[in-house]
Design an enzyme around this catalytic site. Structure first.
Site, PDB file in Angstrom:
ATOM      1  N   VAL A 136       2.374   9.382  -2.451  1.00 56.76           N
ATOM      2  CA  VAL A 136       3.182   8.098  -2.024  1.00 56.76           C
ATOM      3  C   VAL A 136       3.327   7.670  -3.657  1.00 56.76           C
ATOM      4  O   VAL A 136       2.663   7.242  -4.243  1.00 56.76           O
ATOM      5  CB  VAL A 136       1.797   7.086  -1.638  1.00 56.76           C
ATOM      6  CG1 VAL A 136       2.781   5.543  -1.338  1.00 56.76           C
ATOM      7  CG2 VAL A 136       1.164   7.621  -0.420  1.00 56.76           C
ATOM      8  N   PRO A 137       4.707   8.013  -3.805  1.00 53.65           N
ATOM      9  CA  PRO A 137       5.194   8.039  -5.275  1.00 53.65           C
ATOM     10  C   PRO A 137       5.630   6.639  -5.903  1.00 53.65           C
ATOM     11  O   PRO A 137       6.826   6.244  -6.134  1.00 53.65           O
ATOM     12  CB  PRO A 137       6.363   8.893  -5.018  1.00 53.65           C
ATOM     13  CG  PRO A 137       7.080   8.568  -3.701  1.00 53.65           C
ATOM     14  CD  PRO A 137       5.721   8.324  -2.707  1.00 53.65           C
ATOM     15  N   CYS A 138       4.617   6.002  -6.036  1.00 53.89           N
ATOM     16  CA  CYS A 138       4.675   4.778  -6.840  1.00 53.89           C
ATOM     17  C   CYS A 138       5.174   5.120  -8.475  1.00 53.89           C
ATOM     18  O   CYS A 138       5.670   4.025  -8.928  1.00 53.89           O
ATOM     19  CB  CYS A 138       3.387   4.018  -6.907  1.00 53.89           C
ATOM     20  SG  CYS A 138       2.168   4.855  -7.952  1.00 53.89           S
ATOM     21  N   HIS A 139       5.074   6.248  -8.572  1.00 58.61           N
ATOM     22  CA  HIS A 139       5.559   6.575 -10.259  1.00 58.61           C
ATOM     23  C   HIS A 139       7.187   6.588 -10.074  1.00 58.61           C
ATOM     24  O   HIS A 139       7.801   6.612 -11.365  1.00 58.61           O
ATOM     25  CB  HIS A 139       5.322   8.119 -10.574  1.00 58.61           C
ATOM     26  CG  HIS A 139       5.635   9.080  -9.908  1.00 58.61           C
ATOM     27  ND1 HIS A 139       5.072   9.500  -8.521  1.00 58.61           N
ATOM     28  CD2 HIS A 139       6.688   9.864  -9.642  1.00 58.61           C
ATOM     29  CE1 HIS A 139       5.557  10.361  -8.145  1.00 58.61           C
ATOM     30  NE2 HIS A 139       6.506  10.858  -8.741  1.00 58.61           N
TER      31      HIS A 139
END
Length: 436
Positions: A136-139
């Site tokens: 879950v690419p919050c980056h």
């Protein structure tokens, strides 16, 4: 509620993943955030029972492919996420941000229908509460001015992920016209920093991974600009001895050998690494019941090499172009063989080249060879076993045999480096230094 806790390796450190019997991800945290993992599970699921288990093959394979450059490999992984209505809405939106791109907290708020600019603060908080790193690419969410802002698992990891995905430029590039004098000055500073980095690394964790797997990755040991400069400037050194791999029956491409006296900054790097690795090497010998002990300093060990007739330097660059490869081998010739060596990548996978993965194989008695692909990025290094390492059997430790290779480069040019801590016996043919 019964969930399974697994551990997998990554270039950014060990990962802890929590999944269910259907191999759906509930959490993915770095091991240095163990408290965050357990707190999040407790807050979201109450008294969930965690059972230690091997990582599901589908998840472990997807993670390996992602770190090897297949950036969309994580997209199909199923996840289960329990949070507030806003958190679940934000987390779902995060999975729609394509790899290789970024968005801002404000843009994400507008995409979710929020018109008030202050909503970006709530979006940032929801993103920061994400329990599943990377998948879950919050980056991929940054500030509107380009600043990385926060990341629950450390900004150094956020930058690494965005550089890996080519969403932001790697560390500043030095112009191609940089002169050797600038190179010496800049690299003296950067490699002095790298030497300090060696002292700050968690060597107990590195030793544990070497014991378990026979290798340990040191991510971003050199910055992108420094790594490229090392490759470019070292390739200009006239003292390098070029040996075609096909002349050794060892593949295709070229090895560019350093002399006995390594140039700056490789010599310092080699000495500093040896100092950290000698205690691990001695512990391995103790496990195997071998009386040989390595001296604390590299110079003393190389003096033993010289007295035994081992004077042929083995540290080198490797230069592989399209369809080139380095076959499985080990450097184990001589009376004094150091059981560990370092490999580094000085080109960017997916940008400068495709293919060209570092491959390790391990042969245990009465078992098939076990291959492992070690994902490396630009500036990453790995400590690997040279030829043998101890492995704990049912009643005692025994030796397992290891070799390494570089798979076929499908396109572009791959520049790597290997630092060996022992020299080979002086031979008429370089092939004698290898065990294929």
């Amino acid at each position: 509620m019964q969930l399974f806790l697994s551990h997998i390796k990554s270039p950014l450190g060990d990962l802890m993943l929590v999944s269910d019997a259907q191999h759906r991800l509930y959490a993915l945290e770095f091991s240095d955030h163990r408290a965050r993992l357990h707190r999040g599970l407790r807050d979201r699921y109450g008294s969930a029972e965690l059972i230690d288990a091997a990582a599901p093959a589908s998840i472990a394979d997807a993670m390996t492919r992602y770190f090897s450059g297949e950036l969309n490999a994580l997209d199909p992984l199923p996840v289960v996420m329990a949070g507030s209505d806003l958190e679940e809405e934000v987390w779902a939106a995060l999975r729609h941000i394509p790899a290789g791109t970024t968005t801002s907290y404000g843009k994400l708020a507008k995409a979710l229908g929020f018109e008030d600019p202050r909503a970006a603060i709530d979006i940032g908080a929801a993103s920061g509460a994400n329990p599943i790193a990377i998948v879950v690419p919050c980056h991929r969410v940054i500030a509107s001015n380009g600043d990385l802002k926060g990341y629950a698992w450390g900004l150094h990891r956020k930058r690494w992920l965005l550089e890996h995905e080519k969403a932001i430029a790697a560390a500043r590039e030095v112009p191609q016209t940089a002169r050797s004098r600038d190179f010496e000055t800049n690299m003296s500073l950067s490699m002095s920093s790298a030497a300090n980095t060696f002292d700050k690394l968690d060597w107990s964790a590195i030793a544990a991974q070497l014991d378990s797997e026979g290798y340990a990755v040191l991510p971003r040991l050199a910055g992108a600009a420094e790594a490229r400069m090392l490759a470019r400037e070292a390739g200009r050194l006239t003292a390098l001895r070029r040996v075609p791999l096909d002349s050794l029956d060892l593949g295709r491409g070229d090895l560019l050998y350093f002399g006995a006296a390594l140039p700056h900054p490789w010599a310092q790097w080699r000495a500093d690494l040896y100092r950290q690795l000698a205690p691990i090497a001695n512990r391995w010998n103790e496990m195997l019941g071998m009386p040989y002990r390595y001296p604390a300093a590299l110079d003393a060990f190389l003096e033993r090499n010289r007295r035994a007739g081992q004077t042929q330097a083995q540290s080198h660059l490797n230069q592989l172009r399209t369809d080139d490869y380095l076959a499985l081998h080990q450097r184990s010739e001589g009376e004094h063989v150091f059981p560990l060596q370092m490999v580094a990548l000085l080109s960017a996978p997916g940008k400068d080249f495709t293919g060209g993965e570092l491959v390790l194989t391990e042969q245990r008695p009465r078992m098939q060879s076990r291959p492992t692909v070690v994902p490396l990025g630009l500036g990453d290094a790995a400590i690997i076993a040279t030829a043998q390492r101890p492995f704990k059997g049912s009643s005692a430790y025994y030796r397992v045999n290891l070799r390494h290779a570089i798979s076929r480069v499908r396109s572009g040019e791959r520049i790597g480096a290997e630092l060996s801590f022992h020299d080979a016996p002086k031979a008429a043919n370089d092939q004698h230094a290898f065990d294929l």
